[in-house]
Write a protein that holds these residues in place. Structure first.
Motif, PDB file in Angstrom:
ATOM      1  N   MET A  17      24.391  33.216  18.569  1.00 38.90           N
ATOM      2  CA  MET A  17      25.324  32.254  19.132  1.00 38.90           C
ATOM      3  C   MET A  17      26.568  32.091  18.261  1.00 38.90           C
ATOM      4  SD  MET A  17      23.795  31.418  21.876  1.00 38.90           S
ATOM      5  CE  MET A  17      24.806  30.080  22.452  1.00 38.90           C
ATOM      6  N   GLY A  18      26.579  32.665  17.107  1.00 39.29           N
ATOM      7  CA  GLY A  18      27.693  32.482  16.184  1.00 39.29           C
ATOM      8  C   GLY A  18      28.188  33.797  15.647  1.00 39.29           C
ATOM      9  N   CYS A  19      28.978  33.698  14.632  1.00 45.59           N
ATOM     10  CA  CYS A  19      29.542  34.887  13.978  1.00 45.59           C
ATOM     11  C   CYS A  19      28.461  35.607  13.186  1.00 45.59           C
ATOM     12  CB  CYS A  19      30.645  34.468  13.017  1.00 45.59           C
ATOM     13  SG  CYS A  19      32.031  33.667  13.821  1.00 45.59           S
ATOM     14  N   ASN A  20      28.683  36.894  12.981  1.00 46.98           N
ATOM     15  CA  ASN A  20      27.785  37.655  12.123  1.00 46.98           C
ATOM     16  C   ASN A  20      27.906  37.145  10.699  1.00 46.98           C
ATOM     17  OD1 ASN A  20      26.886  39.289  14.210  1.00 46.98           O
ATOM     18  ND2 ASN A  20      28.413  40.854  13.822  1.00 46.98           N
ATOM     19  N   LEU A  21      26.841  37.305   9.937  1.00 46.28           N
ATOM     20  CA  LEU A  21      26.866  36.911   8.535  1.00 46.28           C
ATOM     21  C   LEU A  21      27.885  37.731   7.768  1.00 46.28           C
ATOM     22  CD1 LEU A  21      23.046  36.625   7.773  1.00 46.28           C
ATOM     23  CD2 LEU A  21      24.675  34.749   7.982  1.00 46.28           C
ATOM     24  N   SER A  22      28.486  37.113   6.783  1.00 51.87           N
ATOM     25  CA  SER A  22      29.419  37.822   5.903  1.00 51.87           C
ATOM     26  C   SER A  22      28.631  38.798   5.032  1.00 51.87           C
ATOM     27  CB  SER A  22      30.170  36.833   5.017  1.00 51.87           C
ATOM     28  OG  SER A  22      29.258  36.228   4.107  1.00 51.87           O
ATOM     29  N   GLU A  23      29.312  39.724   4.429  1.00 53.87           N
ATOM     30  CA  GLU A  23      28.649  40.677   3.534  1.00 53.87           C
ATOM     31  C   GLU A  23      27.964  39.947   2.386  1.00 53.87           C
ATOM     32  OE1 GLU A  23      28.141  43.928   4.122  1.00 53.87           O
ATOM     33  OE2 GLU A  23      29.108  43.479   6.035  1.00 53.87           O
ATOM     34  N   GLU A  24      28.581  38.873   1.902  1.00 58.47           N
ATOM     35  CA  GLU A  24      27.998  38.077   0.815  1.00 58.47           C
ATOM     36  C   GLU A  24      26.687  37.428   1.264  1.00 58.47           C
ATOM     37  OE1 GLU A  24      27.656  36.623  -2.991  1.00 58.47           O
ATOM     38  OE2 GLU A  24      29.144  38.037  -2.236  1.00 58.47           O
ATOM     39  N   ALA A  25      26.686  36.827   2.450  1.00 55.55           N
ATOM     40  CA  ALA A  25      25.488  36.153   2.962  1.00 55.55           C
ATOM     41  C   ALA A  25      24.380  37.152   3.295  1.00 55.55           C
ATOM     42  CB  ALA A  25      25.830  35.320   4.185  1.00 55.55           C
ATOM     43  N   LYS A  26      24.757  38.372   3.691  1.00 55.24           N
ATOM     44  CA  LYS A  26      23.759  39.385   4.026  1.00 55.24           C
ATOM     45  C   LYS A  26      22.903  39.766   2.820  1.00 55.24           C
ATOM     46  CE  LYS A  26      26.155  41.604   7.872  1.00 55.24           C
ATOM     47  NZ  LYS A  26      26.833  42.838   8.305  1.00 55.24           N
ATOM     48  N   LYS A  27      23.408  39.490   1.615  1.00 53.46           N
ATOM     49  CA  LYS A  27      22.629  39.775   0.408  1.00 53.46           C
ATOM     50  C   LYS A  27      21.383  38.895   0.341  1.00 53.46           C
ATOM     51  CE  LYS A  27      26.708  41.092  -2.230  1.00 53.46           C
ATOM     52  NZ  LYS A  27      27.606  40.698  -3.316  1.00 53.46           N
ATOM     53  N   ASP A  28      21.455  37.692   0.973  1.00 53.73           N
ATOM     54  CA  ASP A  28      20.362  36.739   0.899  1.00 53.73           C
ATOM     55  C   ASP A  28      19.652  36.519   2.239  1.00 53.73           C
ATOM     56  OD1 ASP A  28      20.794  36.112  -1.845  1.00 53.73           O
ATOM     57  OD2 ASP A  28      22.490  34.868  -1.253  1.00 53.73           O
ATOM     58  N   SER A  29      20.111  37.181   3.313  1.00 58.39           N
ATOM     59  CA  SER A  29      19.529  36.941   4.631  1.00 58.39           C
ATOM     60  C   SER A  29      19.502  38.211   5.471  1.00 58.39           C
ATOM     61  CB  SER A  29      20.335  35.870   5.377  1.00 58.39           C
ATOM     62  OG  SER A  29      19.796  35.663   6.666  1.00 58.39           O
ATOM     63  N   ASP A  30      18.465  38.314   6.294  1.00 55.48           N
ATOM     64  CA  ASP A  30      18.357  39.431   7.240  1.00 55.48           C
ATOM     65  C   ASP A  30      18.421  38.933   8.690  1.00 55.48           C
ATOM     66  OD1 ASP A  30      15.918  38.113   7.243  1.00 55.48           O
ATOM     67  OD2 ASP A  30      14.707  39.896   6.875  1.00 55.48           O
ATOM     68  N   LEU A  31      18.962  37.717   8.904  1.00 54.03           N
ATOM     69  CA  LEU A  31      19.018  37.146  10.252  1.00 54.03           C
ATOM     70  C   LEU A  31      20.291  37.488  11.029  1.00 54.03           C
ATOM     71  CD1 LEU A  31      17.270  33.710   9.728  1.00 54.03           C
ATOM     72  CD2 LEU A  31      16.474  35.655  11.069  1.00 54.03           C
ATOM     73  N   GLU A  32      21.238  38.155  10.419  1.00 54.43           N
ATOM     74  CA  GLU A  32      22.392  38.769  11.087  1.00 54.43           C
ATOM     75  C   GLU A  32      23.489  37.807  11.537  1.00 54.43           C
ATOM     76  OE1 GLU A  32      21.197  41.404  14.270  1.00 54.43           O
ATOM     77  OE2 GLU A  32      19.426  42.037  13.170  1.00 54.43           O
ATOM     78  N   SER A  33      23.173  36.570  11.938  1.00 52.69           N
ATOM     79  CA  SER A  33      24.155  35.666  12.524  1.00 52.69           C
ATOM     80  C   SER A  33      24.048  34.284  11.886  1.00 52.69           C
ATOM     81  CB  SER A  33      23.920  35.555  14.035  1.00 52.69           C
ATOM     82  OG  SER A  33      24.833  34.667  14.630  1.00 52.69           O
ATOM     83  N   TYR A  34      25.170  33.574  11.834  1.00 58.94           N
ATOM     84  CA  TYR A  34      25.170  32.229  11.261  1.00 58.94           C
ATOM     85  C   TYR A  34      24.460  31.211  12.146  1.00 58.94           C
ATOM     86  CZ  TYR A  34      28.312  33.279   7.417  1.00 58.94           C
ATOM     87  OH  TYR A  34      28.848  33.766   6.265  1.00 58.94           O
ATOM     88  N   ARG A  35      24.362  31.485  13.433  1.00 59.06           N
ATOM     89  CA  ARG A  35      23.753  30.531  14.367  1.00 59.06           C
ATOM     90  C   ARG A  35      22.921  31.294  15.391  1.00 59.06           C
ATOM     91  NH1 ARG A  35      27.349  27.633  18.530  1.00 59.06           N
ATOM     92  NH2 ARG A  35      25.782  26.743  19.857  1.00 59.06           N
TER      93      ARG A  35
END
Length: 107
Positions: free
Chosen positions: A8-26
């Motif tokens: 439902m939201g934007c894709n995760l930033s490259e920085e956030a992808k280091k800590d998450s595998d959920l792909e999207s902010y929402r």
């Protein structure tokens, strides 16, 4: 069982992808809680640390929906769980009637 999530939201930033595998902010989901009540809502990403934030709506007995925090309802803080597939499964399985073992993320 597979827990289905809708982006439902934007894709995760490259920085956030280091800590998450959920792909999207929402991510939107629905499930039945341990009390048998249908829940729909969003899982969102808190930052630093990257943890889960929720905005859920519960079905009321009169057929209307209303916002109700799962954190208050079950005494569980979503922010104690990392914004990852494993963290989300652990969190949802604590409050869900159905126990999930896999996540599917749809566009």
């Amino acid at each position: 069982m597979i827990l289905e999530l809708i982006k439902m939201g934007c894709n995760l930033s490259e920085e956030a992808k280091k800590d998450s595998d959920l792909e999207s902010y929402r991510l939107r989901l629905s499930f039945i809680d341990k009390n048998g009540i249908k829940v729909i809502g969003d899982i969102m990403c808190n930052h630093m640390p990257v943890t889960i934030h929720t905005d859920f709506q519960y079905d009321a007995e009169d057929g209307c929906t209303y916002c109700y925090s799962a954190n208050n309802r079950f005494g569980i803080k979503s922010s104690d769980y990392p914004y990852t597939k494993a963290g989300l499964l652990e969190f949802i399985n604590k409050i869900s009637l159905i126990q999930y073992n896999e996540i599917s993320i749809m566009e």
